[in-house]
Motif scaffolding. Sequence first.
Motif, PDB file in Angstrom:
ATOM      1  N   GLU A  95      45.429 -49.016  15.029  1.00  0.00           N
ATOM      2  CA  GLU A  95      46.085 -48.950  16.326  1.00  0.00           C
ATOM      3  C   GLU A  95      45.233 -49.571  17.431  1.00  0.00           C
ATOM      4  N   ASP A  96      45.879 -49.837  18.572  1.00  0.00           N
ATOM      5  CA  ASP A  96      45.243 -50.434  19.745  1.00  0.00           C
ATOM      6  C   ASP A  96      44.589 -51.773  19.423  1.00  0.00           C
ATOM      7  N   ASN A  97      45.400 -52.685  18.884  1.00  0.00           N
ATOM      8  CA  ASN A  97      44.999 -54.070  18.660  1.00  0.00           C
ATOM      9  C   ASN A  97      46.119 -54.961  19.167  1.00  0.00           C
ATOM     10  N   ASN A  98      46.126 -56.209  18.726  1.00  0.00           N
ATOM     11  CA  ASN A  98      47.194 -57.147  19.102  1.00  0.00           C
ATOM     12  C   ASN A  98      47.915 -57.657  17.869  1.00  0.00           C
ATOM     13  N   LEU A  99      48.046 -56.815  16.869  1.00  0.00           N
ATOM     14  CA  LEU A  99      48.700 -57.202  15.623  1.00  0.00           C
ATOM     15  C   LEU A  99      50.191 -57.413  15.859  1.00  0.00           C
ATOM     16  N   ASP A 100      50.754 -58.404  15.173  1.00  0.00           N
ATOM     17  CA  ASP A 100      52.177 -58.697  15.355  1.00  0.00           C
ATOM     18  C   ASP A 100      52.853 -58.838  13.995  1.00  0.00           C
ATOM     19  N   GLY A 101      54.097 -59.308  14.029  1.00  0.00           N
ATOM     20  CA  GLY A 101      54.860 -59.428  12.794  1.00  0.00           C
ATOM     21  C   GLY A 101      55.437 -58.091  12.359  1.00  0.00           C
ATOM     22  N   VAL A 102      56.009 -58.077  11.182  1.00  0.00           N
ATOM     23  CA  VAL A 102      56.618 -56.855  10.663  1.00  0.00           C
ATOM     24  C   VAL A 102      55.564 -55.999   9.970  1.00  0.00           C
ATOM     25  N   ILE A 103      55.869 -54.734   9.819  1.00  0.00           N
ATOM     26  CA  ILE A 103      54.989 -53.820   9.089  1.00  0.00           C
ATOM     27  C   ILE A 103      55.236 -54.037   7.595  1.00  0.00           C
ATOM     28  N   PRO A 104      54.192 -54.422   6.847  1.00  0.00           N
ATOM     29  CA  PRO A 104      54.398 -54.643   5.405  1.00  0.00           C
ATOM     30  C   PRO A 104      54.911 -53.378   4.722  1.00  0.00           C
ATOM     31  N   SER A 105      55.994 -53.491   3.993  1.00  0.00           N
ATOM     32  CA  SER A 105      56.564 -52.319   3.338  1.00  0.00           C
ATOM     33  C   SER A 105      55.639 -51.750   2.278  1.00  0.00           C
ATOM     34  N   CYS A 106      54.667 -52.585   1.811  1.00  0.00           N
ATOM     35  CA  CYS A 106      53.741 -52.103   0.782  1.00  0.00           C
ATOM     36  C   CYS A 106      52.871 -50.954   1.273  1.00  0.00           C
ATOM     37  N   LEU A 107      52.703 -50.819   2.607  1.00  0.00           N
ATOM     38  CA  LEU A 107      51.886 -49.731   3.121  1.00  0.00           C
ATOM     39  C   LEU A 107      52.496 -48.374   2.801  1.00  0.00           C
ATOM     40  N   PHE A 108      53.821 -48.341   2.635  1.00  0.00           N
ATOM     41  CA  PHE A 108      54.490 -47.063   2.361  1.00  0.00           C
ATOM     42  C   PHE A 108      54.512 -46.742   0.871  1.00  0.00           C
ATOM     43  N   THR A 109      53.959 -47.639   0.060  1.00  0.00           N
ATOM     44  CA  THR A 109      53.920 -47.403  -1.387  1.00  0.00           C
ATOM     45  C   THR A 109      52.510 -47.126  -1.891  1.00  0.00           C
ATOM     46  N   LEU A 110      51.512 -47.167  -1.000  1.00  0.00           N
ATOM     47  CA  LEU A 110      50.141 -46.870  -1.414  1.00  0.00           C
ATOM     48  C   LEU A 110      50.083 -45.427  -1.913  1.00  0.00           C
ATOM     49  N   PRO A 111      49.674 -45.201  -3.142  1.00  0.00           N
ATOM     50  CA  PRO A 111      49.838 -43.877  -3.746  1.00  0.00           C
ATOM     51  C   PRO A 111      48.961 -42.783  -3.157  1.00  0.00           C
ATOM     52  N   SER A 112      47.836 -43.158  -2.476  1.00  0.00           N
ATOM     53  CA  SER A 112      46.926 -42.148  -1.947  1.00  0.00           C
ATOM     54  C   SER A 112      46.982 -42.036  -0.432  1.00  0.00           C
ATOM     55  N   LEU A 113      47.721 -42.930   0.234  1.00  0.00           N
ATOM     56  CA  LEU A 113      47.709 -42.965   1.695  1.00  0.00           C
ATOM     57  C   LEU A 113      48.386 -41.724   2.279  1.00  0.00           C
ATOM     58  N   LYS A 114      47.644 -41.031   3.156  1.00  0.00           N
ATOM     59  CA  LYS A 114      48.167 -39.836   3.808  1.00  0.00           C
ATOM     60  C   LYS A 114      48.339 -40.005   5.312  1.00  0.00           C
ATOM     61  N   LYS A 115      47.537 -40.889   5.923  1.00  0.00           N
ATOM     62  CA  LYS A 115      47.556 -41.028   7.378  1.00  0.00           C
ATOM     63  C   LYS A 115      47.607 -42.496   7.740  1.00  0.00           C
ATOM     64  N   LEU A 116      48.670 -42.913   8.423  1.00  0.00           N
ATOM     65  CA  LEU A 116      48.883 -44.307   8.791  1.00  0.00           C
ATOM     66  C   LEU A 116      49.042 -44.400  10.306  1.00  0.00           C
ATOM     67  N   PHE A 117      48.100 -45.104  10.960  1.00  0.00           N
ATOM     68  CA  PHE A 117      48.098 -45.245  12.414  1.00  0.00           C
ATOM     69  C   PHE A 117      48.213 -46.720  12.779  1.00  0.00           C
ATOM     70  N   LEU A 118      49.374 -47.111  13.314  1.00  0.00           N
ATOM     71  CA  LEU A 118      49.618 -48.500  13.705  1.00  0.00           C
ATOM     72  C   LEU A 118      50.046 -48.597  15.166  1.00  0.00           C
ATOM     73  N   GLY A 119      49.839 -47.557  15.958  1.00  0.00           N
ATOM     74  CA  GLY A 119      50.325 -47.531  17.329  1.00  0.00           C
ATOM     75  C   GLY A 119      49.669 -48.544  18.241  1.00  0.00           C
ATOM     76  N   SER A 120      50.359 -48.853  19.343  1.00  0.00           N
ATOM     77  CA  SER A 120      49.854 -49.716  20.405  1.00  0.00           C
ATOM     78  C   SER A 120      49.441 -51.079  19.880  1.00  0.00           C
ATOM     79  N   ASN A 121      50.385 -51.771  19.241  1.00  0.00           N
ATOM     80  CA  ASN A 121      50.229 -53.155  18.826  1.00  0.00           C
ATOM     81  C   ASN A 121      51.455 -53.932  19.302  1.00  0.00           C
ATOM     82  N   GLN A 122      51.712 -55.076  18.672  1.00  0.00           N
ATOM     83  CA  GLN A 122      52.883 -55.884  19.008  1.00  0.00           C
ATOM     84  C   GLN A 122      53.801 -56.018  17.797  1.00  0.00           C
ATOM     85  N   LEU A 123      53.754 -55.054  16.921  1.00  0.00           N
ATOM     86  CA  LEU A 123      54.553 -55.102  15.694  1.00  0.00           C
ATOM     87  C   LEU A 123      56.036 -55.059  16.045  1.00  0.00           C
ATOM     88  N   SER A 124      56.818 -55.861  15.342  1.00  0.00           N
ATOM     89  CA  SER A 124      58.217 -56.025  15.724  1.00  0.00           C
ATOM     90  C   SER A 124      59.115 -55.998  14.499  1.00  0.00           C
TER      91      SER A 124
END
Length: 870
Positions: free
Chosen positions: A270-299
């Motif tokens: 979070e708090d960067n200037n990342l853009d583009g779409v959110i890769p759907s693969c992030l929601f398939t990571l088998p161990s991921l519990k906490k995902l923070f992508l706030g305050s970017n330019q994701l669209s």
Amino acid sequence: MKFWKKEKDCCSWDGVTCNTKTGKVVALDLSNSWLQGPLCSNSSLFKLYGLRRINLSFNNFSFGTIPSEFGQLSSLGGCNLHGKFPDNVFQLHKLEGIYVPCNYHLTGFLPEFQPSNSLREVTLDYTNFSGELPKSIVNLNSLTRLALHECNFVGSPPSSIWKLSQLTYLDLSSNHFSGHVLPSTLGNLLKLTNLLLKSCQFSSELPSSLGNLTRLEVLSLYNNSFSGQIPSSLGNLTKLKALYLSINSFSGQIPTSLEKLTELNILSLEDNNLDGVIPSCLFTLPSLKKLFLGSNQLSGPLTIENISSSQLEILNLYANKLEGRIPWMMFKLANLTYVCLENNNLSATIEFGNFCKLSKLQFLFLSSNSLSITTARTASELPKFRTLFFYSCNIDEFPEFLKTQDQLKALDLSWNKIESEIPKWFWALGKNLEFLDLSGNKLHGFFTFPPLFTSISYFLISQNNLTGIIQPSIRKWIGLKVLDMSKNHFGGTIPKWLGSSLEILNLQGNNFNGSIPHEIFTYGSMHDALRVVDLSHNQFQGRVPQSIINCSKLQILNLGHNQLSDTFPFWLQSLPDLQVLVLRSNKLFGPIWHPIKYFGFANLGTIDLSFNHFDGSLPSEYFRNWGYMSKALDGNKSDMIYFGHNEKMSNYEVRYAYSMSVMNKGSEMKLRKALKLFMSIDLSNNRFDGEIPSSIGKLQSLIMLNLSSNNFTGIIPSSLGNLSELESLDLSRNKLSGRIPQQLANLTFLAYLNLSHNTLEGPVPQGTQLDTFSYSSLEGNPRLCSSQLPKKCENTDTQIPFLRKDEEKESENGFTWKVVAMGYGCGFVIGAVIGHVTLSRRSSWFWTSFVGSTFVNKRLGKELVARNSH
């Protein structure tokens, strides 16, 4: 040590470790033992000849030099050390570990490291060193752990640090390595499992060689100035469990190579200037519990699919540009406990019953989208929420499902379309409620303070149509810290017993009357807590209560637009933190300077005494000790912070930001975040006379100065030319005479000028921005001449000509007309930028857009990043 008994074998005592074969004491853990004083060479400790390790942490020793007898040890630890760091510490050749964290009073330079094949651990976290980290650290070629968190080192970390090939743990966080670039040689530390470099002021791009550190489990680069794209080589770090890249300047898209990080638990971008779409693969990571992508330019739309293996618990996507619907697959992420989708462009209608499928969900933030929420029919099947934030969600009635939410601690229904009375069943929520915001609706009717709100800390009902009085039942709200009832139709008097624990009291814009009771500033512990008091735009009469002097933490006092009748409250200068004082539009009278009660507010940034009956003259030294306005603003506007209150509540933080209106450039401007930055003096519409003090020219951070509609005489002080930040100057309707000082041409940010209706004479300086202001800025000065006035200057030799391009040169006072012209343009641009920052809803914090006092939610993501980065 109090449990050590002589009749028992010492090897059984707490903190004592013995060799099982010889029976000798080999290790002592004396941490937290209330020991104090120096350690001398004749200490009985040194009679323990088998001792190899000792931990003296969290005691109160005062070391001068470490006794040489410590040389027999292999491990040394201590805490609460004072004075200079001992030079001989690295000369103890048998030493394997040094553990002396949390020694804030341990100062001096870190001594040179002597060659050592035995030293394996150096932990000096939270000390107060000076200077740079010694290059001789390369001598510690067996070092496996180096922990230097928050040691105040400056400069650049020595390049030799990247040659310590045995390191498994490296923490340089929270030092001052300004502008340093991470070298590609970092990739040589192949044994690293933890690399912690947060808040080090590193810059430039990340080296792709980071991908060589395949043993890494934790990588924290949080809060630096890294830029460029996130290297795809990070996908090689397949053992990574936590990746913190938030609060940087990364750009481009999130690399899809992160899908290889199958052991990742936490991903914070979070708090960067990342853009583009959110890769759907992030929601398939088998161990991921906490995902923070706030305050970017994701669209684009939020795409969630193939979630069968997902363990996701926290999803934080606030302040992006996401569009479309909330995907139905999100409701199959069965482990979700926290969802924040605030401040995006999500649309469509949400049937709240869908959240029945998320049985573990406790924290839900949907504010500031284009969503419409319909009430769930299956209210009893919904999860038991602890936090619901539905700011600006087009809700037109109190949601019925709230009747079953008996564990709710925070609820935000502000800035919706609820136009009704508050239903009686709603107050049953007050059993556990700590935060409630109903501001900005169209609530009406007689408001009754519910006695059940015994746990409430924040109560905000501003900008509605409620009536009533402050009732005795509020006395049971013993934990109340923020009370905002502004801009309603409340009336009556303020009770003497009003809240003993308040930090913010905002009753602006109501019909309260009578005198302001002095008891509210002395009642209970209130005087120890109050930071903001706004009683403006009411009908208060009488005097300014002198008991306010008890409020030692007071930052803002706004009593404007009332009917107060009193002399100037000189005693306010005793308040050490007072930064904003507004007494505008009352019936105050007399001088504001006293020859005995010396007048000088050390921290005052805004003062508005306009539209009163103050009189008298101001001595030449009047503004000499106004220290806060005399400080130069730094280039990054770091003072742009809020007045208000913030508090940690469970897994999130809440923040209340106070806002107020100020007069600037001839019109009203509303300020929230920039209020501490906006330095202003408004003494207009009074009866002041005499000369304008030249000492006002020392207030180099001043942005607005209004002395209009008084009886000031004499000349305009040339020292006003020193006010380099000034954007608005109004000296109109006085009795000023003489010429306009040439030094005013130095004011390159000046965007508003009014010198009208005085007795000024002579030519307006030409070739500067002064001759770009309109006729109305100068009218009413019949002896003043310029091209924009009816009176033209006959003797052109007396005018300052505009220099041609080929004649641009530096004048005697060091500026060129080219600079003036450029500065004028820059002043306009910077003013526009500050205005945007001031009024924007979008920033790294989510600042709500309504005018008046504001609540801001600090997202869970930042809290976890900060905590885990340690």
